[in-house]
Structure formats: structure tokens, C-alpha cells
Scaffold this active site. Structure first.
Site, PDB file in Angstrom:
ATOM      1  N   ASN A 173     -11.972  10.994 -30.649  1.00  0.00           N
ATOM      2  CA  ASN A 173     -11.156  10.586 -31.791  1.00  0.00           C
ATOM      3  C   ASN A 173     -11.607  11.354 -33.033  1.00  0.00           C
ATOM      4  O   ASN A 173     -12.776  11.667 -33.197  1.00  0.00           O
ATOM      5  CB  ASN A 173     -11.237   9.070 -32.008  1.00  0.00           C
ATOM      6  CG  ASN A 173     -12.330   8.667 -32.980  1.00  0.00           C
ATOM      7  OD1 ASN A 173     -12.155   8.725 -34.203  1.00  0.00           O
ATOM      8  ND2 ASN A 173     -13.475   8.266 -32.433  1.00  0.00           N
TER       9      ASN A 173
ATOM     10  N   PHE B 120     -11.472   7.379 -40.593  1.00  0.00           N
ATOM     11  CA  PHE B 120     -11.518   6.134 -41.386  1.00  0.00           C
ATOM     12  C   PHE B 120     -10.130   5.732 -41.895  1.00  0.00           C
ATOM     13  O   PHE B 120      -9.962   5.374 -43.065  1.00  0.00           O
ATOM     14  CB  PHE B 120     -12.478   6.265 -42.579  1.00  0.00           C
ATOM     15  CG  PHE B 120     -13.940   6.286 -42.242  1.00  0.00           C
ATOM     16  CD1 PHE B 120     -14.392   6.073 -40.957  1.00  0.00           C
ATOM     17  CD2 PHE B 120     -14.886   6.518 -43.238  1.00  0.00           C
ATOM     18  CE1 PHE B 120     -15.752   6.091 -40.649  1.00  0.00           C
ATOM     19  CE2 PHE B 120     -16.242   6.531 -42.945  1.00  0.00           C
ATOM     20  CZ  PHE B 120     -16.676   6.322 -41.653  1.00  0.00           C
TER      21      PHE B 120
ATOM     22  N   SER C 199     -20.208   8.740 -38.652  1.00  0.00           N
ATOM     23  CA  SER C 199     -18.955   9.238 -38.082  1.00  0.00           C
ATOM     24  C   SER C 199     -18.847  10.738 -38.316  1.00  0.00           C
ATOM     25  O   SER C 199     -19.107  11.218 -39.424  1.00  0.00           O
ATOM     26  CB  SER C 199     -17.756   8.542 -38.728  1.00  0.00           C
ATOM     27  OG  SER C 199     -16.550   9.190 -38.363  1.00  0.00           O
TER      28      SER C 199
ATOM     29  N   ASN D 274     -16.094  12.358 -38.411  1.00  0.00           N
ATOM     30  CA  ASN D 274     -14.696  12.639 -38.749  1.00  0.00           C
ATOM     31  C   ASN D 274     -14.367  12.575 -40.236  1.00  0.00           C
ATOM     32  O   ASN D 274     -13.223  12.770 -40.625  1.00  0.00           O
ATOM     33  CB  ASN D 274     -13.780  11.680 -37.986  1.00  0.00           C
ATOM     34  CG  ASN D 274     -13.964  11.819 -36.488  1.00  0.00           C
ATOM     35  OD1 ASN D 274     -14.064  12.924 -35.970  1.00  0.00           O
ATOM     36  ND2 ASN D 274     -14.053  10.693 -35.793  1.00  0.00           N
ATOM     37  N   THR D 275     -15.365  12.281 -41.072  1.00  0.00           N
ATOM     38  CA  THR D 275     -15.209  12.360 -42.524  1.00  0.00           C
ATOM     39  C   THR D 275     -16.090  13.503 -43.010  1.00  0.00           C
ATOM     40  O   THR D 275     -17.297  13.484 -42.745  1.00  0.00           O
ATOM     41  CB  THR D 275     -15.608  11.035 -43.199  1.00  0.00           C
ATOM     42  OG1 THR D 275     -14.684  10.015 -42.815  1.00  0.00           O
ATOM     43  CG2 THR D 275     -15.592  11.167 -44.715  1.00  0.00           C
TER      44      THR D 275
ATOM     45  N   LYS E 294     -25.687   2.154 -38.670  1.00  0.00           N
ATOM     46  CA  LYS E 294     -25.152   2.750 -37.443  1.00  0.00           C
ATOM     47  C   LYS E 294     -25.474   4.236 -37.436  1.00  0.00           C
ATOM     48  O   LYS E 294     -25.117   4.963 -38.373  1.00  0.00           O
ATOM     49  CB  LYS E 294     -23.640   2.530 -37.333  1.00  0.00           C
ATOM     50  CG  LYS E 294     -23.084   2.942 -35.968  1.00  0.00           C
ATOM     51  CD  LYS E 294     -21.700   2.375 -35.737  1.00  0.00           C
ATOM     52  CE  LYS E 294     -21.230   2.624 -34.301  1.00  0.00           C
ATOM     53  NZ  LYS E 294     -19.932   1.990 -34.024  1.00  0.00           N
TER      54      LYS E 294
ATOM     55  N   ASN F  45     -23.237   5.753 -32.530  1.00  0.00           N
ATOM     56  CA  ASN F  45     -21.853   6.141 -32.818  1.00  0.00           C
ATOM     57  C   ASN F  45     -21.410   7.191 -31.792  1.00  0.00           C
ATOM     58  O   ASN F  45     -22.099   7.430 -30.800  1.00  0.00           O
ATOM     59  CB  ASN F  45     -21.771   6.692 -34.251  1.00  0.00           C
ATOM     60  CG  ASN F  45     -20.434   6.426 -34.910  1.00  0.00           C
ATOM     61  OD1 ASN F  45     -19.395   6.485 -34.271  1.00  0.00           O
ATOM     62  ND2 ASN F  45     -20.459   6.148 -36.204  1.00  0.00           N
TER      63      ASN F  45
END
Length: 345
Positions: free
Chosen positions: A115, A119, A178, A180-181, A223, A252
């Protein structure tokens, strides 16, 4: 039934569209009286499953990881499937669309998901309104920063989410891991991470006691990514002990693509599922052993069987969470894990 009939049908369609369709279906079924049926099928009620961790009492140690119910839209219905707790989020101060679609990919041959959602959420205040209707579900609040917020101002975003969610969640999760940011994982470096966690912990400890006398500081967890080196993990242990936060969630998603077979293995984003099973367990064991079990760990990553869950617990996790395993194996996985824990108790 899920793996034989339902999953093959759902897996014919776009993963993100299926996610929202499944949400609507679960909500509809609960509205027409299926909540009792779900509970009878999947709940395992036994005092031996109860866990007291960082001052909270969990009816069982199997939770739903963040990312599934980002906006706190379905936590009540999901709790009917046998989960001991639900983690919502990741939430940011302002609502944001996330990354461009297509951004969610199944890797069927690897029992995995990639993915790069970024967010996507409606903002913390929208979630708060839904959480006001909570009827006894133990909730974790996973918080992050908005994409357009520069890292030097990121602490403010976490402060806003912390303050807004405080009356409505049972514990907090600080998400700096994450992939993805843009640049988010830079916040895992020792100096900015210590500053962020200490700021939130200071806010936590400064909370006024409510008139009822029951408003207390709430557990804050960090996390972390599975891609950290042993030296970085030792830094994490030091930071947790220095800031005195409650614990760690490990782990994560990963940016590693080692050993994958699926055609779309090169898609950008975070990988979750079976390829993460071994590494997440290694991180749990390392943290537990090197810290002398000085703080609780929630284990997550690649739990697709009851045996996977037991391995995480034996490695040092106090609780576990499901995400990709829940998607691939269905809610029967929750029940099988709880039954296996009882067998081993």
C-alpha cells in the site's frame, strides 16, 4: 466459507473498492441483526484470555491494527468479530486525500499487500465525533502528520491529534514509520524522535485530573519500521526508557522486496503480510531481550495462522494485531488464535 467462497469473489475486484464495499456490507449486516451471529461465530470469551497491559484490561490479546478503520467508522461492528481491541487511524489534524490511486495492491502469490495510501483520512475531528458514540470498545488512536507539514513543524500535528483524541481513546500510537508520507521516517532518528515523544509525554503527564478523579495519563506507544538496524533498535530502547512512554508496536510495513514472487512486487509502498512474518518476530525478540522486557510490545506483521501469533507472543509480545492476515484468512483467524492461546495456557 470465507476462504472458499467470499475471498475468491472479493479478490476479483480492485482492493480499495473492495475495502469500502466490505465496510458497507459489514455495517449493513450488523444493522439487520447479524451482530449477535458474528459474536456467536467468532468471539471466544474466557477469563484466561484477559490481559492487563500498560494499565489497560484487554478481554483478549488479539487486536486490529491501524489502517483498516482509519476514520473510526466501523470499530463497533469490527469488535463483534472477536477482536480484543481496535486501533483506528492513522489520523492527521486536517483531512487529506492521500496519494493518487491506484495505491493498494494484492500480491496473491506472496499472501501480501503493498500500500501507498499516504495517510488518507477525514481528519481527527471527524473521527472524534464518531468515537463519542463508542459503546465499550477498547480503542487505540494512531496519529501522524499531514503530508504538507514539514518535519520541523511535525510535532505540532501530533500535539493537535493528541489533544483532540485524548478523551476518546484508551491508548495512543505515534506513527513515524510509514513509508508513504515523504520524509516521515526521518522522524525515527534519535534526536527528533526523542523530542516528539517527550513533548507528547509532557502533555500526557500535565493533563488535569477530571472532576471524577479518573482522568489519568494514557499509554503512548511508538510504532516502528521493520527496516531499522540493530543499532537503531538499541536507540529505540534508549528513547523509550528515557521518555518513559508505555511501549512499542513492532512492526509497520517494510520497504524490502526480498524473495517476492508476485508480478506487482515492484510497486512502491509498504509491504505487509507473510513476507514480513520472520522479520517482525526478529524485531520483537531483539527489543524484548535487549531491553530486559522493560516495556510491553504489541506484535504485528505477517500473522496468518495461530502459530504465527504464538511465535510473536513467545518472542516477547504482550499483545498482537492483525491486518493483512485478517484480509487473507478472514475473521476465523481471530478465533483460532484465541483458541490456540487457551490450548497453550
Amino acid at each position: 466459507m470465507y476462504k472458499l467462497l467470499i475471498r475468491p469473489l472479493l479478490f476479483l475486484f480492485d482492493p480499495e473498492k473492495v475495502h469500502y464495499f466490505t465496510f458497507s456490507l459489514i455495517r449493513f449486516l450488523n444493522k439487520i441483526g447479524f451482530s449477535a451471529i458474528f459474536k456467536s461465530l467468532y468471539e471466544v470469551n474466557d477469563a484466561r484470555l484477559e490481559r492487563e497491559v500498560f494499565g489497560l484490561k484487554f478481554k483478549n490479546p488479539v487486536g486490529l491494527a491501524a489502517g483498516f478503520d482509519k476514520d473510526a467508522k466501523l470499530y463497533q461492528e469490527l469488535s463483534n468479530l472477536g477482536f480484543g481491541f481496535i486501533e483506528i487511524g492513522t489520523l492527521t489534524p486536517k483531512g487529506q486525500e492521500g496519494n493518487p490511486k491506484k495505491r493498494l495492491f494484492r500480491l496473491k502469490e506472496d499472501s501480501a499487500i503493498i500500500n501507498r495510501m499516504g495517510f488518507n483520512n477525514g481528519g481527527v475531528l471527524e473521527a472524534v465525533e464518531r468515537l463519542k458514540k463508542n459503546n465499550g470498545v477498547l480503542i487505540g488512536g494512531n496519529i501522524g502528520k499531514n503530508k504538507l507539514t514539514p518535519n520541523e513543524e511535525a510535532v505540532k500535528d501530533y500535539e493537535i491529534c493528541f489533544e483532540a483524541l485524548f478523551p476518546h481513546v484508551d491508548y495512543f500510537v505515534v506513527n513515524v514509520s510509514s513509508p508513504n508520507t515523504p520524509n516521515l521516517r526521518e522522524l525515527q532518528d534519535k534526536k527528533p524522535l526523542t523530542e516528539l515523544l517527550q513533548t507528547l509525554q509532557n502533555m500526557n503527564l500535565a493533563r488535569p485530573v477530571a472532576s471524577s478523579g479518573v482522568e489519568m495519563p494514557k499509554p503512548i506507544l511508538l510504532k516502528i519500521a521493520p527496516d531499522l538496524t540493530n543499532e537503531q533498535l538499541l536507540d529505540i530502547i534508549e528513547i523509550v526508557n528515557e521518555t518513559k512512554i508505555a511501549g512499542v508496536i513492532a512492526t509497520n510495513t517494510t520497504i524490502s522486496r526480498e524473495g517476492l514472487q508476485s508480478e506487482n512486487k515492484s510497486e512502491m509502498g509498504g509491504l505487509s503480510g507473510k513476507p514480513l512474518t520472520k522479520r517482525s518476530t526478529e524485531v520483537i525478540r531483539f527489543l524484548s531481550e535487549k531491553s530486559n522486557k522493560s516495556f510491553p510490545i504489541i506484535g504485528v506483521g505477517g500473522i496468518h495462522t495461530a502459530e504465527d501469533a504464538i511465535e510473536k507472543l513467545e518472542a516477547g509480545a504482550s499483545l498482537i494485531q492483525l491486518y493483512t492476515g485478517f484480509i487473507y484468512e478472514g475473521p476465523a483467524l481471530i478465533k483460532s488464535i484465541n483458541k490456540k492461546i487457551l490450548e497453550n495456557s
